[in-house]
Design a protein around this motif. Structure first.
Motif, PDB file in Angstrom:
ATOM      1  N   MET A   1       0.833  -1.184   0.000  1.00  8.77           N
ATOM      2  CA  MET A   1       0.000   0.000   0.000  1.00  8.77           C
ATOM      3  C   MET A   1       0.875   1.244   0.000  1.00  8.77           C
ATOM      4  SD  MET A   1      -3.170   0.675   2.483  1.00  8.77           S
ATOM      5  CE  MET A   1      -3.815   2.284   2.749  1.00  8.77           C
ATOM      6  N   ALA A   2       0.483   2.232  -0.777  1.00 10.65           N
ATOM      7  CA  ALA A   2       1.247   3.470  -0.899  1.00 10.65           C
ATOM      8  C   ALA A   2       1.102   4.327   0.358  1.00 10.65           C
ATOM      9  CB  ALA A   2       0.778   4.237  -2.125  1.00 10.65           C
ATOM     10  N   ASP A   3       2.149   5.074   0.653  1.00 11.75           N
ATOM     11  CA  ASP A   3       2.160   6.003   1.774  1.00 11.75           C
ATOM     12  C   ASP A   3       1.731   7.372   1.240  1.00 11.75           C
ATOM     13  OD1 ASP A   3       2.615   7.369   4.132  1.00 11.75           O
ATOM     14  OD2 ASP A   3       4.799   7.353   3.934  1.00 11.75           O
ATOM     15  N   ALA A  52       3.066   9.918  -2.064  1.00  6.98           N
ATOM     16  CA  ALA A  52       2.232  10.948  -2.678  1.00  6.98           C
ATOM     17  C   ALA A  52       1.850  11.986  -1.636  1.00  6.98           C
ATOM     18  CB  ALA A  52       0.974  10.341  -3.283  1.00  6.98           C
ATOM     19  N   ILE A  53       1.781  13.233  -2.084  1.00  9.26           N
ATOM     20  CA  ILE A  53       1.363  14.341  -1.234  1.00  9.26           C
ATOM     21  C   ILE A  53       0.121  14.962  -1.866  1.00  9.26           C
ATOM     22  CG2 ILE A  53       1.954  16.614  -0.319  1.00  9.26           C
ATOM     23  CD1 ILE A  53       4.933  15.767  -0.465  1.00  9.26           C
ATOM     24  N   GLU A 177      -4.511   4.815  -5.527  1.00 11.92           N
ATOM     25  CA  GLU A 177      -4.387   3.784  -6.554  1.00 11.92           C
ATOM     26  C   GLU A 177      -3.219   4.083  -7.490  1.00 11.92           C
ATOM     27  OE1 GLU A 177      -6.564   2.330 -10.631  1.00 11.92           O
ATOM     28  OE2 GLU A 177      -7.764   3.440  -9.181  1.00 11.92           O
ATOM     29  N   VAL A 178      -3.120   5.317  -7.950  1.00 12.15           N
ATOM     30  CA  VAL A 178      -2.017   5.696  -8.844  1.00 12.15           C
ATOM     31  C   VAL A 178      -0.677   5.573  -8.114  1.00 12.15           C
ATOM     32  CG1 VAL A 178      -0.998   7.599 -10.159  1.00 12.15           C
ATOM     33  CG2 VAL A 178      -3.466   7.174 -10.299  1.00 12.15           C
ATOM     34  N   ALA A 179      -0.640   6.000  -6.853  1.00  9.71           N
ATOM     35  CA  ALA A 179       0.608   5.891  -6.071  1.00  9.71           C
ATOM     36  C   ALA A 179       1.013   4.429  -5.913  1.00  9.71           C
ATOM     37  CB  ALA A 179       0.434   6.559  -4.717  1.00  9.71           C
ATOM     38  N   GLY A 180       0.037   3.553  -5.723  1.00  5.43           N
ATOM     39  CA  GLY A 180       0.327   2.120  -5.613  1.00  5.43           C
ATOM     40  C   GLY A 180       0.935   1.572  -6.896  1.00  5.43           C
TER      41      GLY A 180
END
Length: 184
Positions: A1-3, A52-53, A177-180
């Protein structure tokens, strides 16, 4: 999972409510810019390590709040070291007018991300533009570059449109989702 981190300033609670919805959709951590334009302890480190920010600010006088601008100016130290280069970014805003020059605020956030060498994630939610569309439909206000919300000046944060908050949740989910995808 993306942070994913949602960093935001809120003057009257509306942008905070929107930030909470974005964070819920993204499974993200909230990072509040306080009334003096400062991050909490450990805030810069959290932003530096995030995948991602997602940035949020109310639209005041056609741009971000001064507190958000102070944060943006302080990010020049990170900019100089190219610390956020190739990081994913996205943005959201809320104002009391239906238009309220929200696009100016989103463009400010996008420009800040581009100055950092970042990659921008768009809204990705089709607008509700049919005659049958209702104010509480997702993306009723029709933004593509980021999530936007309208909150009348005499309405409390608890009175925000369900559609605007759903748009914010959907937007947060898209960014995560995009960050993942980028993370793997």
């Amino acid at each position: 999972m993306a942070d994913v981190i949602v960093v935001y300033h809120s003057g009257y609670g509306h942008t905070q409510r929107m930030a909470q919805a974005v964070a819920q959709g993204a499974g993200a951590q909230l990072l509040v810019i306080d009334a003096q334009g400062e991050l909490p302890e450990g805030g810069w480190e959290a932003l530096n390590t995030a995948d991602a920010i997602i940035m949020g600010s109310p639209t005041y006088m056609g741009s971000v709040s001064w507190q958000f601008k102070k944060f943006a100016d302080a990010s020049s130290k990170v900019w100089y070291a190219e610390g956020w280069k190739d990081k994913l970014f996205a943005g959201f805003t809320c104002s009391s007018a239906l238009n309220g020059d929200k696009a100016s605020t989103l463009n400010y956030l996008l420009t800040l991300a581009m100055q950092h060498g970042g990659l921008w994630v768009s809204q990705g939610v089709m607008p509700s533009t049919s005659k049958a569309a209702l104010r509480d439909d997702a993306n009723y206000l029709g933004s593509y570059s980021g999530a936007i919300a309208h909150a009348p000046s005499d309405a409390g944060a608890g009175e925000m449109s369900r559609g605007d908050l759903q748009t914010a949740r959907d937007f947060g989910a898209r960014v995560a989702e995009v960050a993942g995808r980028f993370r793997s």
